[in-house]
Design an enzyme around this catalytic site. Sequence first.
Site, short mmCIF file in Angstrom:
data_model
loop_
_atom_site.label_atom_id
_atom_site.label_comp_id
_atom_site.label_asym_id
_atom_site.label_seq_id
_atom_site.Cartn_x
_atom_site.Cartn_y
_atom_site.Cartn_z
N GLY A 1 0.95 -0.96 -0.10
CA GLY A 1 0.02 0.02 0.06
C GLY A 1 0.69 1.30 -0.13
O GLY A 1 2.02 1.18 -0.45
N ARG B 1 -6.21 13.67 1.73
CA ARG B 1 -6.74 12.46 0.71
C ARG B 1 -8.01 12.04 0.86
O ARG B 1 -8.94 12.50 1.61
CB ARG B 1 -5.81 11.23 1.54
CG ARG B 1 -4.26 11.44 1.38
CD ARG B 1 -3.62 10.49 2.07
NE ARG B 1 -3.50 9.22 1.39
CZ ARG B 1 -2.79 9.03 0.24
NH1 ARG B 1 -1.62 9.95 0.03
NH2 ARG B 1 -2.71 7.77 -0.30
N HIS C 1 19.90 7.92 33.30
CA HIS C 1 20.30 9.30 33.37
C HIS C 1 21.67 9.15 32.63
O HIS C 1 22.58 8.48 33.07
CB HIS C 1 20.53 9.54 34.87
CG HIS C 1 21.06 10.92 35.36
ND1 HIS C 1 20.53 12.16 34.84
CD2 HIS C 1 22.46 11.35 35.39
CE1 HIS C 1 21.10 13.16 35.30
NE2 HIS C 1 22.21 12.61 35.34
#
Lengths: 477, 477
Positions: free
Chosen positions: A40, A269, A442
Amino acid sequence: MKTVYDVAVVGCGAGGYQAAITAARLGAQVALIERDTLGGSCLNRACVPKKALAHMANLLAETQALAGLGLSGRLTADLKAAIAFKDKLVAGLIRGLPVRLQSLSVDLRMGTAHLVAPHEIHLSGPREHATISARSIILATGSAPRALAPCPVDHIRIVNGDSFIESLSRAADTVLCIGGGALGIEAAFILRQFGSHVTIIESGPRLLDRPVISDRAAGFLERRLVALGVTVRKGVTVQETKAYQDGVWVQFSDGSEGQFDRVLVAVGRVPQSDDLGLAALGVRFDSAGFVVTDEYCATNVPGLYAIGDMCGGVMTAAGAMHDGRIAGENAAGGEKRQRRPHQVPLVIDSAVSVAAVGLSEDMAEAAGFTPGVLSVPFAASVKAQAYNDAGGFIEIVHDEETGQMLGGCVVGAGADELVHLLAAACLSRRGLWTFTDLNYGHPSSGEIMGAALDSYLGVLSQSVDTLFRPGIYAHPD
Amino acid sequence: MKTVYDVAVVGCGAGGYQAAITAARLGAQVALIERDTLGGSCLNRACVPKKALAHMANLLAETQALAGLGLSGRLTADLKAAIAFKDKLVAGLIRGLPVRLQSLSVDLRMGTAHLVAPHEIHLSGPREHATISARSIILATGSAPRALAPCPVDHIRIVNGDSFIESLSRAADTVLCIGGGALGIEAAFILRQFGSHVTIIESGPRLLDRPVISDRAAGFLERRLVALGVTVRKGVTVQETKAYQDGVWVQFSDGSEGQFDRVLVAVGRVPQSDDLGLAALGVRFDSAGFVVTDEYCATNVPGLYAIGDMCGGVMTAAGAMHDGRIAGENAAGGEKRQRRPHQVPLVIDSAVSVAAVGLSEDMAEAAGFTPGVLSVPFAASVKAQAYNDAGGFIEIVHDEETGQMLGGCVVGAGADELVHLLAAACLSRRGLWTFTDLNYGHPSSGEIMGAALDSYLGVLSQSVDTLFRPGIYAHPD
């Protein structure tokens, strides 16, 4: 080949593929029908190529941020090589799809699907014509770029979402992006970093006009694009264009005009479902032509589901994949599942990464919450400073009353992954307190989430219950 | 200046700083005592400088991975500029500390602390001598590099964790790292990417010998180091060294010898608590000299807490910060909180990023669980492929019976942030199902977590309860 299935899925894009494998994993006999290239839009023309190219664009920015501060020399973008890499990447991923489908015994059927009855598909393919019947059918035929009347696409000088990536293989010194949505701003970033002069025009008052993205996030993104040299013009539309041999002449709504080597039409779209025969079956559409579905991804025709772009909504691959999991499970006859589209992150890879999930402050208010927003700059993270990229911020939207997490937005480096922590907190019963329960590496970007609560809570709060067995976690290793 | 406080914290490193601000946020009057530069090892000599330099080293690798595939030109490391950047970064962060402490009314007292009674500290500083009494005292004096007899440190040719970063400002063509722990392999990566020829020797059978890191992860990391050109020798120790004007001659335990411009002694750390007067107070130490504390970070002396490296355990800044939050809250008289050191991520920035949290398979087995390990390659992520960096994997350790999350390890790009998702799942009542509950951006690295469960579960499972109000999340926006 079989003609009777439990589930038939039409369209092998991100959503259809996900629906097919979900149903197959639940034991259903599944057919997956595709008329064109597997994968697709997402795989062939959008998310995947974009992610590769945006990464390169981003590396150019990241290394530039450290030029003279530890990195020297000069890195340049090589569009031709990038396109070759992208082609190889996409081809490899496409080759992998049938293998994975086969491992789950999903039958891949190539051809065009036409629904002749609620449980019956006529398939016309290059190698076969067949009638396939299935207890449930899942439609996942996606969307196509919206046309813009004054700007007819020729895929050479005037391109759209279908041809944009392809068009990159031909150099363009000046590019006009019509539309400041996700495609426009992602394309502008890539083009700019690969050497083009880029102008974005947006008809509305801001870029990235999605409800889940705050005005502040959109404003920050715009400033970053401008800082890279992209021209951004808002409240402007195109009135007329003329394509010449060597470019496109454009007349804008404010009376100005311009000449560009290429124009990208990125104005949204439209659903892609015309040839499926849905109208004859009485399938309900909304006024914009999107298929109407309920919270189970079901259409009004029993046994017929529809997912992803063809149904409107956020129209992202991640959204279609979410739908695919829901519809796949419901169609296979599993436990009935509801879609939760707000739980799907929206990710934009542009001059700064932007990712959001859940509800924005405005959406939360509209939904009847009393939202609080914790906002922390990326500069709160030592890591961001160490990377010399301390711009950006995180917004954490929550219910003031209960501490329930409602959503959030990350604007800064690594947003595409950090958003998952916000998503996890939205799903957690601990809500906002998820961020104080967590321990962070950290220096890390995750610490920004913790810092958000530092400024807010007088009292730190530990998980009331954890799944850890006492004794195991109570002592250092 | 006051002489009586609710809480006095000794040592302004990552742990002490966190303890002080936690207690202050809970309303305690807090003194924070520091005899040297603010910020401790983490800020001045370890985590922070390392994060900046490792990022540059990493950018060199990331861009190299795309050389000829979209990026051209050549980036080189400029160590001198990098050190100048690091110096500025660290100086800026140090300048910020007193500001933040002041905003919380924490009194910063410069000088050496000596405990003259369980609740009394004698402070000798450059500007003051004072006796400070406090209801609770939190010790956070950290650790120092362990000495290695045959290899006396001169901080010029033979350096250790204290002088390694400083030593980078002087070029070294060949470097020997003694010790394949965190410091050794992080240093080797930085040095290699900045142009040195590096050898690591490790006395044991593998690198990164921490229980939470699997053999497989350590092996992968080693192969990555070797691929970059680092020489790794295991089961080897140093027997003798001689420092010359222009380098160091080394005699190894296997009979071989070598000459190096510089030697880094990275064989672990020892607690730093000699001058505090603890022995006289009857404070209990273990056989290695670490202060013994209980699950509340309390020593055997009432009102006296100790946190971070001086207590042993994992000895990371993140671990000390965790302790700091626990001790800060307990010392301020808040709800009694237990430490959960296993919930603190361990992060290694080397030729590949490695980060782990919770229990490894071996640890889980030893703790009486029946652990299952889901292992998924980074290649399962389209994003990793799009970045041309699909090496690495994620291991998810869980209880086979209940689905309880026990821990996990990420080996690959972005591990330092991805590990937080594993940590969140460890804290969630949903356990392993956290990863199917979540929706991921596409393409993203987070998807690897989802893919881990794809291969394992036949049936997808939705959150039984979510905090989302029905109706809000049931429909697309």
